[in-house]
Motif scaffolding. Sequence first.
Motif, PDB file in Angstrom:
ATOM      1  N   SER A 153      -9.400   0.103  -4.618  1.00 34.11           N
ATOM      2  CA  SER A 153      -8.398  -0.888  -5.021  1.00 34.11           C
ATOM      3  C   SER A 153      -8.819  -1.610  -6.292  1.00 34.11           C
ATOM      4  O   SER A 153      -7.999  -1.854  -7.192  1.00 34.11           O
ATOM      5  CB  SER A 153      -8.160  -1.893  -3.895  1.00 34.11           C
ATOM      6  OG  SER A 153      -7.622  -1.261  -2.758  1.00 34.11           O
ATOM      7  N   PRO A 172       0.822  -1.215   0.000  1.00 39.92           N
ATOM      8  CA  PRO A 172       0.000   0.000   0.000  1.00 39.92           C
ATOM      9  C   PRO A 172       0.850   1.257   0.000  1.00 39.92           C
ATOM     10  O   PRO A 172       1.935   1.286   0.592  1.00 39.92           O
ATOM     11  CB  PRO A 172      -0.815  -0.140   1.292  1.00 39.92           C
ATOM     12  CG  PRO A 172      -0.926  -1.609   1.496  1.00 39.92           C
ATOM     13  CD  PRO A 172       0.383  -2.183   1.030  1.00 39.92           C
ATOM     14  N   GLY A 218      -2.153  -0.025  -3.810  1.00 43.34           N
ATOM     15  CA  GLY A 218      -0.702   0.113  -3.700  1.00 43.34           C
ATOM     16  C   GLY A 218       0.000  -0.241  -4.984  1.00 43.34           C
ATOM     17  O   GLY A 218      -0.619  -0.647  -5.973  1.00 43.34           O
ATOM     18  N   LEU A 264      -5.864  -1.667   1.056  1.00 46.11           N
ATOM     19  CA  LEU A 264      -5.545  -0.364   0.486  1.00 46.11           C
ATOM     20  C   LEU A 264      -4.888  -0.515  -0.880  1.00 46.11           C
ATOM     21  O   LEU A 264      -4.135  -1.477  -1.116  1.00 46.11           O
ATOM     22  CB  LEU A 264      -4.602   0.402   1.419  1.00 46.11           C
ATOM     23  CG  LEU A 264      -5.158   0.783   2.790  1.00 46.11           C
ATOM     24  CD1 LEU A 264      -4.033   1.240   3.706  1.00 46.11           C
ATOM     25  CD2 LEU A 264      -6.188   1.884   2.650  1.00 46.11           C
TER      26      LEU A 264
END
Length: 722
Positions: free
Chosen positions: A118, A81, A323, A321
Amino acid sequence: MIAKGPPSARTRLSHGLSVCVALVVLAVLSVSFVISFAALVYTGPLSDQLGKGIGLALLGAIAMPVIVSTLGSFRGAIAQPQDVPAVLLAGAAGGIAGVLGTGEAAFATVATLTALSSLAAGAALYLAGHFRLGALARYLPYPVIGGFLCATGLLLLLGALSMLVKQQVSVWHLAPLLQPRAALHWGPWLLFSICTVAAVRTSRSDYVLPALLVLGAAGFYAVLWLLGLDLAAAERLGLLLGPFTGSGFLEGVSPTLPLQARWELILMQTPTVIAIAGMAVLGVLINASGIEMALSRELDLQRELKATGLANAATGMTGGLPGYHLIGETLLASKMGLEGRKTPVCIALAAALTLVFGASVLSAFPVGLAASVVAFLGIDLLYDWLWLRRRRLPKADVAVILAILLTAATVGFLPALCVGLLAAVLLFTVSYAGVEVVRLRTTGAARRSSVERGREAQAALADAGRDTAIYELEGFLFFGTANRLLDQIRAEFDGDTPPKRIVLDFARVTGVDSSAAFAIARIAEASALHRAELLLCALPEAGHRLFEALGPLPGAELHDTLDDALLTLETRLLGGSAEHASDSLLDSMRAQFPDLDVTRFTEVLPVPRGACLIPAGSCSTEVYQLLSGQLRAEIDGSDGRARVVARLLPGALVGEIAYYAEVPRTAAVLADADSTVLRIDPERIPHGDQGRAAAALLHRTVAENLARRLMRMTQLFRDAGV
């Protein structure tokens, strides 16, 4: 050559210890960043849900490094992330929490928004790789990227302060920092972050940051001991991440979270989701390019985009999250001699162990230490772009960076993103408008058609050609570059000797937009106003369509090539083409040397139409002068087709360069019409006084012809700035 034996047991032990230390350091750093970014999102009213937020972030952090290292082009790449998506999600989460407050509905809405972000990032990344669009993002100007990073640094710093005071902090809302005793919460950790930036910047050791994190944690617990506070008291004072409900981070997390979410609030954050997807694509390309440069190895960017897209999709399915690649950790692993997938797998394992067994440990983790990690990243970015790089950038670039930063600080990151994109367009427009589209500005005295003429015709064209302004253009014509051309031609008309003819050559122009077409129409109007002829050559097809839409250009002539336009002008200036040479060498010799038998070294030859006078590659033993008709010189092009390089009218010399250079004929000369030529064999000129005078006349005529060509070429070079 001396063969090296197997490494000793001591060497193997030393290497093994180094690898273990490196893996532990990277695992601790990675987990610390994941926790810090989760704390950045689930802060303020959502801090009660931080445990579940960390659980979802760690769950996504398990799959991401493994998928990227397995499917990407570089097995040692570390992906986790990132700060930019976390900053954007933190802003969106703050808005949602402002509406819903605390509770399960707020957590479900933020968690669902995170998962959708995401998934959107994954889809954007994969599509960018599939359609090979990754290279487009590399055209984003450097100061715009710097502005985004600088704005990210400011928002990271504000997010860290929000974590410390457990209230939303912005440049418009600094009151939480000024509350009584609030400075005791954020002051020491902010100072610690500043010292960490200074230490990392000045030290060359890769272990400075993890060592400082350990030192910070130890210092925190030492201060608690000195103040006589236990963990329960520190927890009541809000100094710890915990307590976390249940036995683990995922306690209370259910697959039904999307059903509990407030979707109308999620839909309101659609711009945030789009921004995260776009920044993810840009982040992969920037960070992957940085890894390429630092490690001197080539990565398949399209493959990296696809792999990171699939990793984000998997992360989104678990609520993690967004990334992408981590430059620092990837380079650190390479410096420590870690190769292959062992580092990404170790980082994934650390996230899994923390997820399963770390709840009780992280309950006692200082919230200030997590915030200081976020603040460290923000201060480092601000120091880099506002202090170090500003001294190496032009003032205009610094102004763009400051504009994006101020917009992010006062209005928000998404408007700053719009300002950055607008700045990119303006930078491109201003920069491209400054590109010179006039490849060559010269006159008809220096730039001639491919037609070779006699001495008197050349002299007449040299005088009349000075009133012809020729512009050879190149590049793309749009409103900026075309208006510069319009201003330049207007200045010519306002000068002391305004041109009587304007020639614009578009052969090297790649495109014309409607604004440029309108500017050229204005040039036509200015030419008509000053009673000057305007000739447009090799106009692009798009230009033809635009001019048809604008209507007929007043007084403008269209020609297929510049050579056609110049030939038209030259014929017009000479009052038509002469059929016979008025400066025949034969007539001159007979008039000046009446006692010389010119038939001994000259011969008048008829050349029927289509006949070859001089074959290419033949020996150069004579010089010709065209007396009547028309000839052409042609060479074989790269495609095997004959290409005409010159056309010759009466009075022109033929074959003189090859003769004096003593080289074979470089071009074939053929008759375009029934012609008559004077063949001169200089080797057969008599050696008497009149013979020598006749040879001198021939040499002087050839020298004058070559000198005039040289003068025109010199003037062309001067006009071109060579």
